[in-house]
Design a protein around this motif. Structure first.
Motif, PDB file in Angstrom:
ATOM      1  N   LEU A  79      10.601  58.129  52.559  1.00 44.04           N
ATOM      2  CA  LEU A  79       9.554  58.298  51.547  1.00 44.04           C
ATOM      3  C   LEU A  79       8.313  57.482  51.892  1.00 44.04           C
ATOM      4  O   LEU A  79       7.189  57.916  51.675  1.00 44.04           O
ATOM      5  N   TRP A  80       8.514  56.291  52.434  1.00 43.35           N
ATOM      6  CA  TRP A  80       7.402  55.449  52.844  1.00 43.35           C
ATOM      7  C   TRP A  80       6.640  56.103  53.994  1.00 43.35           C
ATOM      8  O   TRP A  80       5.414  56.086  54.024  1.00 43.35           O
ATOM      9  N   ALA A  81       7.345  56.699  54.938  1.00 40.33           N
ATOM     10  CA  ALA A  81       6.694  57.325  56.093  1.00 40.33           C
ATOM     11  C   ALA A  81       5.864  58.540  55.686  1.00 40.33           C
ATOM     12  O   ALA A  81       4.826  58.821  56.291  1.00 40.33           O
ATOM     13  N   ILE A  82       6.296  59.245  54.650  1.00 44.14           N
ATOM     14  CA  ILE A  82       5.549  60.418  54.191  1.00 44.14           C
ATOM     15  C   ILE A  82       4.181  60.003  53.650  1.00 44.14           C
ATOM     16  O   ILE A  82       3.165  60.639  53.913  1.00 44.14           O
ATOM     17  N   LYS A  83       4.112  58.910  52.923  1.00 43.40           N
ATOM     18  CA  LYS A  83       2.877  58.450  52.281  1.00 43.40           C
ATOM     19  C   LYS A  83       2.212  57.289  53.018  1.00 43.40           C
ATOM     20  O   LYS A  83       1.371  56.596  52.457  1.00 43.40           O
ATOM     21  N   PHE A  84       2.572  57.068  54.283  1.00 43.27           N
ATOM     22  CA  PHE A  84       2.110  55.885  55.012  1.00 43.27           C
ATOM     23  C   PHE A  84       0.589  55.802  55.077  1.00 43.27           C
ATOM     24  O   PHE A  84       0.009  54.755  54.833  1.00 43.27           O
ATOM     25  N   GLN A  85      -0.098  56.885  55.381  1.00 44.08           N
ATOM     26  CA  GLN A  85      -1.544  56.831  55.560  1.00 44.08           C
ATOM     27  C   GLN A  85      -2.283  56.576  54.250  1.00 44.08           C
ATOM     28  O   GLN A  85      -3.333  55.946  54.249  1.00 44.08           O
ATOM     29  N   GLN A  86      -1.739  57.039  53.134  1.00 46.24           N
ATOM     30  CA  GLN A  86      -2.397  56.802  51.851  1.00 46.24           C
ATOM     31  C   GLN A  86      -2.135  55.392  51.320  1.00 46.24           C
ATOM     32  O   GLN A  86      -2.894  54.888  50.500  1.00 46.24           O
ATOM     33  N   LEU A  87      -1.075  54.744  51.770  1.00 45.46           N
ATOM     34  CA  LEU A  87      -0.688  53.457  51.194  1.00 45.46           C
ATOM     35  C   LEU A  87      -1.455  52.276  51.776  1.00 45.46           C
ATOM     36  O   LEU A  87      -1.681  51.286  51.094  1.00 45.46           O
ATOM     37  N   GLY A  88      -1.776  52.322  53.032  1.00 46.29           N
ATOM     38  CA  GLY A  88      -2.587  51.257  53.621  1.00 46.29           C
ATOM     39  C   GLY A  88      -1.775  50.101  54.176  1.00 46.29           C
ATOM     40  O   GLY A  88      -0.559  50.159  54.331  1.00 46.29           O
ATOM     41  N   VAL A  89      -2.501  49.018  54.451  1.00 45.59           N
ATOM     42  CA  VAL A  89      -1.913  47.852  55.117  1.00 45.59           C
ATOM     43  C   VAL A  89      -0.938  47.115  54.199  1.00 45.59           C
ATOM     44  O   VAL A  89       0.088  46.602  54.656  1.00 45.59           O
ATOM     45  N   PHE A  90      -1.223  47.066  52.912  1.00 48.06           N
ATOM     46  CA  PHE A  90      -0.351  46.352  51.980  1.00 48.06           C
ATOM     47  C   PHE A  90       1.064  46.938  52.002  1.00 48.06           C
ATOM     48  O   PHE A  90       2.056  46.195  52.034  1.00 48.06           O
ATOM     49  N   ALA A  91       1.176  48.267  52.013  1.00 50.99           N
ATOM     50  CA  ALA A  91       2.488  48.907  52.057  1.00 50.99           C
ATOM     51  C   ALA A  91       3.171  48.650  53.395  1.00 50.99           C
ATOM     52  O   ALA A  91       4.399  48.528  53.462  1.00 50.99           O
ATOM     53  N   PHE A  92       2.381  48.558  54.472  1.00 51.41           N
ATOM     54  CA  PHE A  92       2.963  48.255  55.778  1.00 51.41           C
ATOM     55  C   PHE A  92       3.585  46.856  55.775  1.00 51.41           C
ATOM     56  O   PHE A  92       4.702  46.663  56.272  1.00 51.41           O
ATOM     57  N   VAL A  93       2.903  45.898  55.177  1.00 53.90           N
ATOM     58  CA  VAL A  93       3.427  44.529  55.094  1.00 53.90           C
ATOM     59  C   VAL A  93       4.667  44.495  54.205  1.00 53.90           C
ATOM     60  O   VAL A  93       5.666  43.832  54.530  1.00 53.90           O
ATOM     61  N   GLU A  94       4.640  45.212  53.099  1.00 60.66           N
ATOM     62  CA  GLU A  94       5.804  45.267  52.218  1.00 60.66           C
ATOM     63  C   GLU A  94       7.013  45.868  52.928  1.00 60.66           C
ATOM     64  O   GLU A  94       8.134  45.382  52.783  1.00 60.66           O
ATOM     65  N   MET A  95       6.782  46.938  53.702  1.00 62.37           N
ATOM     66  CA  MET A  95       7.898  47.555  54.417  1.00 62.37           C
ATOM     67  C   MET A  95       8.408  46.633  55.511  1.00 62.37           C
ATOM     68  O   MET A  95       9.607  46.580  55.774  1.00 62.37           O
ATOM     69  N   PHE A  96       7.531  45.874  56.131  1.00 62.02           N
ATOM     70  CA  PHE A  96       7.952  44.901  57.134  1.00 62.02           C
ATOM     71  C   PHE A  96       8.848  43.836  56.490  1.00 62.02           C
ATOM     72  O   PHE A  96       9.877  43.451  57.051  1.00 62.02           O
ATOM     73  N   ILE A  97       8.467  43.364  55.304  1.00 60.37           N
ATOM     74  CA  ILE A  97       9.296  42.381  54.585  1.00 60.37           C
ATOM     75  C   ILE A  97      10.639  42.995  54.205  1.00 60.37           C
ATOM     76  O   ILE A  97      11.698  42.375  54.362  1.00 60.37           O
TER      77      ILE A  97
END
Length: 118
Positions: A79-97
């Motif tokens: 689900l995160w990969a589907i919306k990755f471009q709309q979510l931005g850097v904050f979501a990338f950091v959250e997924m990394f955590i």
């Protein structure tokens, strides 16, 4: 405000009443005096030999729990990969955590031997 939550209340009422109605109906229509044949244990058409209560090792359950945890992780990643471009850097950091926490859990399970099939 009460009207906003009316649908949720209705859904909750249906979710509670429907299973209760099914259980009460099953209680009243079940056979009251099952015969001897119905009381026998059934296991693939063959009568059991020896003790039927077997104690399973806890490692089997730990293995299953680790599988379920990482299976659910896959759903979140999809689900995160589907919306990755709309979510931005904050979501990338959250997924990394999120992945870091899961990797720490995987390392812990690995060190404790929960992933070894014995």
């Amino acid at each position: 405000m009460l009207q906003d939550f009316g649908n949720i209340g209705l859904l909750l009422a249906v979710a509670l009443v429907f299973p209760l109605m099914a259980l009460v109906t099953a209680f009243f229509i079940r056979p009251k005096n099952p015969g001897v044949e119905k009381s026998l244990p059934y296991e693939c058409g063959v009568d059991t030999v020896g003790e039927t209560w077997i104690q399973f090792r806890a490692s089997y359950f730990l293995y299953a729990l680790v599988f379920v945890a990482f299976d659910i992780e896959t759903v979140f990643l999809y689900l995160w990969a589907i919306k990755f471009q709309q979510l931005g850097v904050f979501a990338f950091v959250e997924m990394f955590i999120f992945l870091s926490i899961l990797l720490v859990g995987l390392g812990y399970a690995w060190r404790k031997g929960a992933l070894e099939w014995k």
